[in-house]
Design a protein around this motif. Structure first.
Motif, PDB file in Angstrom:
ATOM      1  N   VAL A 124       0.846  -1.191   0.000  1.00 35.82           N
ATOM      2  CA  VAL A 124       0.000   0.000   0.000  1.00 35.82           C
ATOM      3  C   VAL A 124       0.883   1.243   0.000  1.00 35.82           C
ATOM      4  O   VAL A 124       0.645   2.184  -0.741  1.00 35.82           O
ATOM      5  CB  VAL A 124      -0.950   0.012   1.224  1.00 35.82           C
ATOM      6  CG1 VAL A 124      -1.704   1.329   1.314  1.00 35.82           C
ATOM      7  CG2 VAL A 124      -1.904  -1.160   1.155  1.00 35.82           C
ATOM      8  N   ARG A 125       1.948   1.215   0.832  1.00 37.57           N
ATOM      9  CA  ARG A 125       2.860   2.354   0.929  1.00 37.57           C
ATOM     10  C   ARG A 125       4.263   1.820   1.168  1.00 37.57           C
ATOM     11  O   ARG A 125       4.462   0.923   1.985  1.00 37.57           O
ATOM     12  CB  ARG A 125       2.416   3.257   2.082  1.00 37.57           C
ATOM     13  CG  ARG A 125       3.153   4.558   2.200  1.00 37.57           C
ATOM     14  CD  ARG A 125       2.509   5.476   3.226  1.00 37.57           C
ATOM     15  NE  ARG A 125       2.475   4.889   4.559  1.00 37.57           N
ATOM     16  CZ  ARG A 125       3.261   5.277   5.569  1.00 37.57           C
ATOM     17  NH1 ARG A 125       4.137   6.240   5.408  1.00 37.57           N
ATOM     18  NH2 ARG A 125       3.159   4.683   6.741  1.00 37.57           N
ATOM     19  N   GLU A 126       5.230   2.376   0.441  1.00 37.53           N
ATOM     20  CA  GLU A 126       6.624   1.964   0.597  1.00 37.53           C
ATOM     21  C   GLU A 126       7.538   3.147   0.361  1.00 37.53           C
ATOM     22  O   GLU A 126       7.143   4.167  -0.179  1.00 37.53           O
ATOM     23  CB  GLU A 126       6.963   0.821  -0.362  1.00 37.53           C
ATOM     24  CG  GLU A 126       6.925   1.187  -1.832  1.00 37.53           C
ATOM     25  CD  GLU A 126       7.205   0.008  -2.735  1.00 37.53           C
ATOM     26  OE1 GLU A 126       8.081  -0.807  -2.405  1.00 37.53           O
ATOM     27  OE2 GLU A 126       6.541  -0.101  -3.774  1.00 37.53           O
ATOM     28  N   ASN A 127       8.787   2.998   0.806  1.00 38.31           N
ATOM     29  CA  ASN A 127       9.813   3.981   0.480  1.00 38.31           C
ATOM     30  C   ASN A 127      10.928   3.260  -0.270  1.00 38.31           C
ATOM     31  O   ASN A 127      10.744   2.126  -0.700  1.00 38.31           O
ATOM     32  CB  ASN A 127      10.302   4.712   1.744  1.00 38.31           C
ATOM     33  CG  ASN A 127      10.945   3.790   2.765  1.00 38.31           C
ATOM     34  OD1 ASN A 127      11.406   2.704   2.436  1.00 38.31           O
ATOM     35  ND2 ASN A 127      10.972   4.211   4.010  1.00 38.31           N
ATOM     36  N   ASP A 183       3.383  -0.005   4.672  1.00 32.83           N
ATOM     37  CA  ASP A 183       2.021  -0.475   4.927  1.00 32.83           C
ATOM     38  C   ASP A 183       1.591  -1.412   3.811  1.00 32.83           C
ATOM     39  O   ASP A 183       1.935  -1.200   2.659  1.00 32.83           O
ATOM     40  CB  ASP A 183       1.039   0.706   5.003  1.00 32.83           C
ATOM     41  CG  ASP A 183       1.257   1.558   6.239  1.00 32.83           C
ATOM     42  OD1 ASP A 183       1.206   1.005   7.346  1.00 32.83           O
ATOM     43  OD2 ASP A 183       1.477   2.768   6.084  1.00 32.83           O
ATOM     44  N   ASP A 223       3.417   0.292   9.666  1.00 31.44           N
ATOM     45  CA  ASP A 223       4.642   1.005  10.042  1.00 31.44           C
ATOM     46  C   ASP A 223       5.883   0.143   9.830  1.00 31.44           C
ATOM     47  O   ASP A 223       6.822   0.171  10.620  1.00 31.44           O
ATOM     48  CB  ASP A 223       4.567   1.495  11.491  1.00 31.44           C
ATOM     49  CG  ASP A 223       3.463   2.505  11.703  1.00 31.44           C
ATOM     50  OD1 ASP A 223       3.237   3.335  10.797  1.00 31.44           O
ATOM     51  OD2 ASP A 223       2.819   2.477  12.773  1.00 31.44           O
TER      52      ASP A 223
END
Length: 59
Positions: free
Chosen positions: A23-26, A32, A48
């Motif tokens: 869903v969310r990454e760096n 997430d 997190d």
């Protein structure tokens, strides 16, 4: 969670392979998302950067 962990992780319930849903990454890790087991249809959240691999009844 670092994507390299996917090589060693398996479903704690049935020992099946897990699929990563981001869903969310760096640049370094998944922040997430979820880990999904097709074999037993369980989903394990990643929040997190920490995957929660406890069986559903213990979460």
């Amino acid at each position: 969670m670092k994507k390299d962990l996917m090589e060693i992780l398996c479903c704690p319930v049935c020992k099946g392979d897990l699929e990563l849903e981001v869903v969310r990454e760096n640049d370094v890790e998944v922040l997430d998302g979820a880990l999904y087991c097709k074999k037993c249809n369980e989903r394990y959240p990643i929040e997190d950067g920490i995957p929660n691999l406890l069986p559903p009844e213990l979460r």
